[in-house]
Scaffold this motif. Sequence first.
Motif, mmCIF file in Angstrom:
data_model
loop_
_atom_site.group_PDB
_atom_site.id
_atom_site.type_symbol
_atom_site.label_atom_id
_atom_site.label_comp_id
_atom_site.label_asym_id
_atom_site.label_seq_id
_atom_site.Cartn_x
_atom_site.Cartn_y
_atom_site.Cartn_z
ATOM 1 N N ARG A 1 0.912 -1.283 -0.007
ATOM 2 C CA ARG A 1 -0.084 -0.148 -0.059
ATOM 3 C C ARG A 1 0.840 1.336 -0.050
ATOM 4 N NH1 ARG A 1 -2.115 0.232 5.136
ATOM 5 N NH2 ARG A 1 -3.842 1.634 4.738
ATOM 6 N N SER A 2 0.289 2.226 -0.659
ATOM 7 C CA SER A 2 1.161 3.485 -0.963
ATOM 8 C C SER A 2 1.681 4.194 0.664
ATOM 9 C CB SER A 2 0.501 4.369 -1.703
ATOM 10 O OG SER A 2 -0.772 4.981 -1.110
ATOM 11 N N VAL A 3 0.865 3.711 1.736
ATOM 12 C CA VAL A 3 1.177 4.540 2.838
ATOM 13 C C VAL A 3 2.813 3.976 3.532
ATOM 14 C CG1 VAL A 3 0.424 2.604 4.424
ATOM 15 C CG2 VAL A 3 0.508 4.905 5.199
ATOM 16 N N GLU A 4 3.053 2.867 2.621
ATOM 17 C CA GLU A 4 4.496 2.444 3.178
ATOM 18 C C GLU A 4 5.561 3.549 2.680
ATOM 19 O OE1 GLU A 4 5.368 -1.687 2.034
ATOM 20 O OE2 GLU A 4 3.443 -2.098 2.237
ATOM 21 N N THR A 5 5.221 4.159 1.705
ATOM 22 C CA THR A 5 6.224 5.316 1.335
ATOM 23 C C THR A 5 6.392 6.314 2.374
ATOM 24 O OG1 THR A 5 5.938 5.194 -1.243
ATOM 25 C CG2 THR A 5 6.809 6.923 -0.486
ATOM 26 N N PHE A 6 5.056 6.577 2.823
ATOM 27 C CA PHE A 6 4.943 7.663 3.818
ATOM 28 C C PHE A 6 5.688 7.266 5.051
ATOM 29 C CE2 PHE A 6 1.750 11.086 2.648
ATOM 30 C CZ PHE A 6 2.329 11.171 1.313
ATOM 31 N N ASN A 7 5.418 5.945 5.380
ATOM 32 C CA ASN A 7 5.820 5.592 6.634
ATOM 33 C C ASN A 7 7.450 5.400 6.497
ATOM 34 O OD1 ASN A 7 3.343 4.846 8.163
ATOM 35 N ND2 ASN A 7 3.086 2.902 7.229
ATOM 36 N N HIS A 8 7.778 4.923 5.654
ATOM 37 C CA HIS A 8 9.393 4.972 5.378
ATOM 38 C C HIS A 8 9.948 6.247 5.732
ATOM 39 C CE1 HIS A 8 13.498 4.519 3.695
ATOM 40 N NE2 HIS A 8 13.181 5.644 2.972
ATOM 41 N N TYR A 9 9.473 7.464 5.189
ATOM 42 C CA TYR A 9 9.987 9.016 5.541
ATOM 43 C C TYR A 9 9.672 9.235 7.142
ATOM 44 C CZ TYR A 9 11.136 9.407 0.625
ATOM 45 O OH TYR A 9 11.799 8.964 -0.661
ATOM 46 N N PRO B 1 13.950 13.351 10.852
ATOM 47 C CA PRO B 1 14.891 13.940 11.845
ATOM 48 C C PRO B 1 14.007 14.528 13.212
ATOM 49 C CG PRO B 1 14.883 15.233 10.087
ATOM 50 C CD PRO B 1 14.077 14.214 9.772
ATOM 51 N N THR B 2 12.718 14.603 13.079
ATOM 52 C CA THR B 2 11.811 15.299 13.925
ATOM 53 C C THR B 2 10.672 14.555 14.328
ATOM 54 O OG1 THR B 2 10.533 17.248 14.302
ATOM 55 C CG2 THR B 2 10.703 16.614 11.850
ATOM 56 N N ASP B 3 9.934 14.835 15.551
ATOM 57 C CA ASP B 3 8.822 14.193 15.880
ATOM 58 C C ASP B 3 7.649 15.093 16.224
ATOM 59 O OD1 ASP B 3 9.605 15.113 18.308
ATOM 60 O OD2 ASP B 3 9.946 13.265 19.187
ATOM 61 N N ASP B 4 7.865 16.027 15.885
ATOM 62 C CA ASP B 4 6.963 17.112 15.990
ATOM 63 C C ASP B 4 5.997 17.124 14.819
ATOM 64 O OD1 ASP B 4 5.865 20.136 16.825
ATOM 65 O OD2 ASP B 4 6.087 20.124 14.558
ATOM 66 N N PRO B 5 4.752 17.001 15.245
ATOM 67 C CA PRO B 5 3.602 16.487 14.379
ATOM 68 C C PRO B 5 3.708 17.500 13.016
ATOM 69 C CG PRO B 5 2.496 17.358 16.160
ATOM 70 C CD PRO B 5 4.167 17.298 16.605
ATOM 71 N N LEU B 6 3.699 18.637 13.085
ATOM 72 C CA LEU B 6 3.771 19.606 11.786
ATOM 73 C C LEU B 6 4.976 19.393 11.195
ATOM 74 C CD1 LEU B 6 2.375 21.647 10.118
ATOM 75 C CD2 LEU B 6 3.566 23.326 11.645
ATOM 76 N N SER B 7 6.234 19.274 11.741
ATOM 77 C CA SER B 7 7.384 19.272 11.086
ATOM 78 C C SER B 7 7.312 18.028 10.390
ATOM 79 C CB SER B 7 8.384 19.441 11.892
ATOM 80 O OG SER B 7 8.734 20.657 12.550
ATOM 81 N N LEU B 8 6.883 16.817 10.826
ATOM 82 C CA LEU B 8 6.807 15.454 10.325
ATOM 83 C C LEU B 8 6.178 15.469 9.106
ATOM 84 C CD1 LEU B 8 7.519 12.447 10.557
ATOM 85 C CD2 LEU B 8 5.445 12.242 11.764
ATOM 86 N N ILE B 9 4.966 16.112 8.773
ATOM 87 C CA ILE B 9 4.204 15.942 7.655
ATOM 88 C C ILE B 9 5.152 16.862 6.613
ATOM 89 C CG2 ILE B 9 2.032 15.495 8.691
ATOM 90 C CD1 ILE B 9 0.933 18.458 8.348
ATOM 91 N N GLN B 10 5.718 18.088 7.030
ATOM 92 C CA GLN B 10 6.412 18.921 6.200
ATOM 93 C C GLN B 10 7.664 18.075 5.601
ATOM 94 O OE1 GLN B 10 6.911 22.621 9.237
ATOM 95 N NE2 GLN B 10 7.006 23.437 7.116
ATOM 96 N N TYR B 11 8.235 17.458 6.428
ATOM 97 C CA TYR B 11 9.359 16.502 6.083
ATOM 98 C C TYR B 11 8.976 15.519 5.186
ATOM 99 C CZ TYR B 11 13.316 13.216 6.162
ATOM 100 O OH TYR B 11 14.495 12.684 5.763
ATOM 101 N N ILE B 12 7.768 14.783 5.365
ATOM 102 C CA ILE B 12 7.166 14.016 4.288
ATOM 103 C C ILE B 12 6.819 14.728 2.846
ATOM 104 C CG2 ILE B 12 5.121 12.471 3.641
ATOM 105 C CD1 ILE B 12 4.969 11.748 6.471
ATOM 106 N N ASP B 13 6.273 15.888 3.125
ATOM 107 C CA ASP B 13 6.072 16.612 1.725
ATOM 108 C C ASP B 13 7.397 16.919 0.987
ATOM 109 O OD1 ASP B 13 3.369 16.849 2.130
ATOM 110 O OD2 ASP B 13 3.256 18.989 2.848
ATOM 111 N N LEU B 14 8.527 17.483 1.695
ATOM 112 C CA LEU B 14 9.481 17.717 1.030
ATOM 113 C C LEU B 14 10.147 16.582 0.313
ATOM 114 C CD1 LEU B 14 11.503 19.673 3.853
ATOM 115 C CD2 LEU B 14 10.690 20.649 1.648
ATOM 116 N N LYS B 15 9.798 15.358 0.774
ATOM 117 C CA LYS B 15 10.474 14.029 0.241
ATOM 118 C C LYS B 15 9.345 13.421 -0.660
ATOM 119 C CE LYS B 15 14.237 13.891 2.829
ATOM 120 N NZ LYS B 15 15.490 14.078 2.267
ATOM 121 N N THR B 16 8.309 13.869 -0.860
ATOM 122 C CA THR B 16 7.441 13.236 -1.672
ATOM 123 C C THR B 16 6.699 13.981 -2.721
ATOM 124 O OG1 THR B 16 5.768 13.336 -0.032
ATOM 125 C CG2 THR B 16 6.976 11.147 -0.379
ATOM 126 N N TYR B 17 5.835 14.964 -2.331
ATOM 127 C CA TYR B 17 4.879 15.967 -2.984
ATOM 128 C C TYR B 17 6.005 17.099 -3.807
ATOM 129 C CZ TYR B 17 1.442 19.202 -4.244
ATOM 130 O OH TYR B 17 0.403 19.975 -5.058
#
Length: 631
Positions: A461-469, A474-490
């Motif tokens: 499932r495609s969520v595996e890509t998001f889970n990998h990142y 390098p952060t566990d802050d919830p906002l920074s985490l989705i920003q990091y995922i955005d930088l790596k994917t979208y």
Amino acid sequence: MCGIAGMFDLRGRQTFDAKLLHAMNEAQFHRGPDEGGTFLEAGVALGHRRLSIIDLSSGQQPMSSADGDIVVVFNGEIYNFRELAEELKARGHLFKTRCDTEVILYAWREWGERCVDHFRGMFAFAIYDRKEQSLFLARDRLGIKPLYYAILSDGQLIFGSELKVLAAHPGMPRILDPFAMEDYFSLGYIPEPRTMFTGVQKLHAGHTLYFKRGLPEPTSKQYWDVSFTPHAVASEEEWTEELIRRMRDAVDVRMVAEVPLGSFLSGGVDSSAVVAMMAQLQSDPVNTCAIGFDVAQYDETDFARMVADRYQTNHFERVVDSDDFDLLDTLAHHYDEPFADSSALPTYRVCQLARQQVTVALSGDGGDENFAGYRRHRWHMNEEALRSNIPQSIRGPLFGLAGAIYPKADWAPKMFRAKSTLQSLARSSVEAYLHSVSITTDTQRQKMFSASMHSDLQGYRSVETFNHYADNAPTDDPLSLIQYIDLKTYLCGDILTKVDRASMAHALEVRVPLLDHHFVEWVSGLPPSMKLRGQEGKYLLKKSLEPHLPNDVLYRDKMGFGVPLANWFRGPLKQRLRDSIADGGLADTGYFDRDYLKKLVKQHESGQNDHSAALWSLLMFEASMRTMGVT
């Protein structure tokens, strides 16, 4: 801006066909119509198409060192090349040109694989080292410039700036990757390192690959990542001053060119900020380009004019027909892989307009990722507040059941469309964020794919890509985490891909100052509250820009490039939709459930549901398969 191509024998020194190299290179003629060059010797073949920007009289590629032992092909710009040239001259290296390509040659000789640490810019390049019998591939930190590669069964490496370069080689694999299909129909693009074909990959942003003849496997290294390391506490005033200083610097280094230069100006915060900085850095009026639409709800030209008037720019504007769907096959040709971001259509048109005035254009891409400017960032954090207060063991069953029962009401006012929110609240944080950015749901893809396709997916499932990142963030802050995922994917897979292909289709170089890696690193260390404050995204960016831009530009709802897909599929594209998806076309490929495809089309045509996002993804998939010769 340019395009690169090449072949490298990993096992021996076979002689490559000059005609094949020429065909691969010419497949990307649009990326560099000014000049083309090739380099051939036993075991290696390099090709290059050039769009001349700096040092117009020299700088031809492939470029060799003075002794001929090192050869480079390069796509991009190294903005600090002058400073690096002086440093390398002081270390004894002799230069014949005044271009950034030669800097890469001698940086390799001086620092080897660590040369990338010294470059400030956007780039994808290949270096052949005759003494080492090696080939080195590198891609810039944020993935602004693309690089595709494949290792063939005979030990041959092929690479290029676009997938069509590799497709010109008869040995390129053409077996569709089911995992890539799952990712595409979830996200609307194929995130790196996958491509639509098994065995063909994109080089990760911020990574290098080192191939040495005789070694069985290449060496892959990540040389950069955004850290989100918090800054020392400072006042808001200090941060606003620092932000403007850093933004101005990032813009300034990107204004070096020996050809006409300008900027996109959508009327949004980010492109307006770039124009404001440019106007303050040069005495001549800035050349600005904007696209308008003949439908008011999609048109932002009034806001673009506010900025153009304030800074007295040379403003060029064109109104585009909202029924601009004739570009569909053109886009499929330029993107190669399926690409379902419908804003690619107006992006293509604004690049077309800009190229009539300039050869280099600056853009505001990256502002939303840096400063949490997307609506989905607000929605996610609102949902996180609920998720953090209710255990998953309770939240999952409770909201899962509510989401299943609640009807899908595309026709209703937004306040009554709660199904998606309920479904998100039932999920984990990462799964919920994927759900918010996906163009189809897990349930839709479960129904869309055929039984044989599900077998090939093996539960992927495609969520595996998001889970990998998320797992490697390098952060566990919830906002920074989705920003990091955005930088790596979208950002990399959608935004930068969209702009690269659309601009290169018109031989236009686009530079992105808000993705200067020094700027990105600094912004990442700001407190999350300086990015998203309550329901206000880009908080600090907007506060910093108040002296530079009208409040009507800074504090208005985000629009973006809208396209009336729903209406197209019930009108001018109705028959094409049936022919390409339901009555043949994709329905006959074996990848999809025929009855479900027909149901999607029927429900959308009747107005029962809005399936425009899913239908557009299917239509672009079919067009891409046809363009790439896959049946």
